[in-house]
Design an enzyme around this catalytic site. Structure first.
Site, PDB file in Angstrom:
ATOM      1  N   ASP A 185      28.454  42.215   1.305  1.00 11.77           N
ATOM      2  CA  ASP A 185      27.023  42.308   1.550  1.00 11.77           C
ATOM      3  C   ASP A 185      26.684  41.414   2.743  1.00 11.77           C
ATOM      4  O   ASP A 185      26.816  40.189   2.669  1.00 11.77           O
ATOM      5  CB  ASP A 185      26.277  41.851   0.290  1.00 11.77           C
ATOM      6  CG  ASP A 185      24.777  42.048   0.377  1.00 11.77           C
ATOM      7  OD1 ASP A 185      24.235  42.048   1.493  1.00 11.77           O
ATOM      8  OD2 ASP A 185      24.133  42.180  -0.696  1.00 11.77           O
ATOM      9  N   HIS A 186      26.242  42.017   3.827  1.00  6.20           N
ATOM     10  CA  HIS A 186      26.006  41.265   5.058  1.00  6.20           C
ATOM     11  C   HIS A 186      24.827  40.292   4.938  1.00  6.20           C
ATOM     12  O   HIS A 186      24.619  39.444   5.813  1.00  6.20           O
ATOM     13  CB  HIS A 186      25.762  42.225   6.223  1.00  6.20           C
ATOM     14  CG  HIS A 186      26.490  41.843   7.472  1.00  6.20           C
ATOM     15  ND1 HIS A 186      26.515  40.540   7.961  1.00  6.20           N
ATOM     16  CD2 HIS A 186      27.220  42.580   8.357  1.00  6.20           C
ATOM     17  CE1 HIS A 186      27.219  40.511   9.081  1.00  6.20           C
ATOM     18  NE2 HIS A 186      27.663  41.725   9.342  1.00  6.20           N
ATOM     19  N   ARG A 187      24.065  40.387   3.843  1.00  5.64           N
ATOM     20  CA  ARG A 187      22.959  39.451   3.650  1.00  5.64           C
ATOM     21  C   ARG A 187      23.448  38.070   3.246  1.00  5.64           C
ATOM     22  O   ARG A 187      22.769  37.065   3.492  1.00  5.64           O
ATOM     23  CB  ARG A 187      22.002  39.981   2.574  1.00  5.64           C
ATOM     24  CG  ARG A 187      21.251  41.243   2.963  1.00  5.64           C
ATOM     25  CD  ARG A 187      20.449  41.774   1.795  1.00  5.64           C
ATOM     26  NE  ARG A 187      21.306  42.149   0.674  1.00  5.64           N
ATOM     27  CZ  ARG A 187      20.841  42.576  -0.520  1.00  5.64           C
ATOM     28  NH1 ARG A 187      19.529  42.647  -0.725  1.00  5.64           N
ATOM     29  NH2 ARG A 187      21.676  42.918  -1.477  1.00  5.64           N
TER      30      ARG A 187
ATOM     31  N   PRO B 154      23.234  46.153   2.391  1.00  2.00           N
ATOM     32  CA  PRO B 154      23.721  46.412   3.757  1.00  2.00           C
ATOM     33  C   PRO B 154      25.196  46.023   3.832  1.00  2.00           C
ATOM     34  O   PRO B 154      25.542  44.876   4.077  1.00  2.00           O
ATOM     35  CB  PRO B 154      22.841  45.495   4.625  1.00  2.00           C
ATOM     36  CG  PRO B 154      22.431  44.392   3.704  1.00  2.00           C
ATOM     37  CD  PRO B 154      22.360  44.967   2.319  1.00  2.00           C
TER      38      PRO B 154
END
Length: 406
Positions: free
Chosen positions: A376-378, A204
């Site tokens: 990576d938004h995680r 994401p």
């Protein structure tokens, strides 16, 4: 008799295509002499033999695909010397006159490889050029021309001494074609396509960017290089140095995701995107935080030259934790770069150009550049990503002030 088999090529690669043999049956070879060049999906690899002796058999011809562990060459050793036959792990020691340095990039000294390439370099082009012969070395180029029913004698080579290269054949095929051409996605291009597709599918991704005034950075670089012109420092090296320090402050961006965990490595292994004739590859400077800025710049230059020559060692393509992409050299201002999976972030550098900019309340012409961070938004939120990017941007705009962080 000693049998030498195709060694493990790393990164899960299971086969390679023979590009060219550098020896013939009956030749005498010495330990660590380059005997064959093979092409994997990652890079062209020079393979040295770990034995002394006379070549009694070559197992395969240019264009053949061989699997890891299959026979490559058989050597009849001198009397009184015996080596174990079979597969040798990269870097494993062997007895007598044998060598464990069976694969370039896995132990054979770089200086030795350069000498080997230098010895071959003086004859590599002329070896295929007796009177009346076409200047073509690569069997892959010959096969491409053959499959396209193209007469090689009609092509003007753009390589050294008129050597016909793959790009020359592809251009000739394009000029001849009046309709569609179908180009199989294979080799390095397929590896790139699969990796980028996986990145888009699994990560994401979010992107932040900022315009920075690089005027002082260029001025500082000029002064640095004036002091030691024999060891120049590139703009990429300076920004990479700021990036390394920034990753120390925001380590999440130097990590990777494994299952439900964020793994944070203890070192920074900086990869950088390098455009080559074979496609885009990402060589890696390992343990970059331990290098001085000049050493970092030298490493980037060396790896760039290796990439363009197609001689990047497999070990130099593995283990990256963060990638820097200087697409500014392509004349591009900005880009939403794709993260190099399994990494979690990539920093893009646009071209540096003159633009109007407000300095101390007055309009001036300054050297402007756009920095872009895809992440990576995680692993983090915008605050972490923005904090990292702002730190790098502040270092670019005030490189002298940044010295306190280096």
């Amino acid at each position: 008799m000693a049998d030498f088999r195709l060694p493990d090529l790393g990164e899960g690669l299971t086969d390679a295509q023979i590009i060219a043999w550098h020896v013939q049956v009956g030749d005498y070879v010495t330990v660590d002499q380059i005997v064959v060049e093979v092409e994997t999906a990652k890079a062209a690899v020079e393979v040295p033999v770990p034995f002394d002796g006379e070549v009694s058999a070559l197992h395969g011809t240019p264009g053949d695909t061989v699997t890891v562990g299959s026979l490559l060459i058989t050597v009849t050793e001198p009397a009184g010397i015996h080596e174990p036959s079979g597969f040798h792990e990269p870097g494993a020691a062997t007895a007598g006159r044998g060598s464990g340095n069976v694969l370039i990039g896995y132990g054979t000294p770089r200086e030795s490889r350069r000498r080997n390439r230098a010895r071959r370099g003086s004859t590599a082009v002329t070896a295929e050029r007796p009177p009346g012969r076409i200047a073509v070395i690569s069997p892959l180029v010959r096969k491409l021309a053959h499959d396209g029913a193209l007469d090689l004698s009609t092509i003007t080579g753009t390589g050294p001494n008129g050597l016909v290269l793959r790009r020359d054949v592809e251009r000739a095929l394009q000029r001849r074609s009046n309709g569609e051409r179908r180009i199989p996605i294979t080799g390095l291009r397929k590896v790139i396509a699969d990796k980028l597709s996986r990145s888009r599918r699994e990560i994401p991704e979010a992107t932040v960017w900022v315009d920075v005034d690089a005027t002082e950075l260029l001025r500082a670089r000029t002064e640095i290089n004036a002091r030691r012109p024999e060891r120049p420092v590139s703009v990429l090296a300076l920004i990479a140095r700021f990036t390394i320090v920034g990753l120390g402050k925001y380590p999440e961006l130097n990590g990777r995701i494994e299952g439900d965990e964020i793994v944070l490595p203890s070192s920074v292994h900086v990869g950088f995107a390098a455009q080559t004739e074979r496609g885009l590859i990402v060589p890696v400077v390992h343990d970059a935080e331990q290098l001085s800025t000049r050493d970092l710049s030298a490493a980037l230059t060396r790896l760039t030259l290796d990439a363009r020559a197609g001689s990047t060692a497999p070990s130099d393509l593995q283990g990256g934790t963060f990638t820097v992409n200087n697409y500014g050299v392509l004349g591009v201002d900005g880009s939403a770069a794709i993260i190099n999976h399994p990494e979690v972030a990539i920093l893009g550098i646009g071209r540096i150009m003159d633009k109007p900019w407000v300095v101390d309340g007055e309009l001036a012409v300054r050297k402007l550049c756009q920095l872009t961070l895809a992440f990576d938004h995680r692993v983090c939120d915008g605050g972490t990503a923005g904090g990292f990017l702002r730190f790098v941007a502040d270092c670019v705009e005030s490189p002298v002030s940044a010295l306190g962080e280096l």
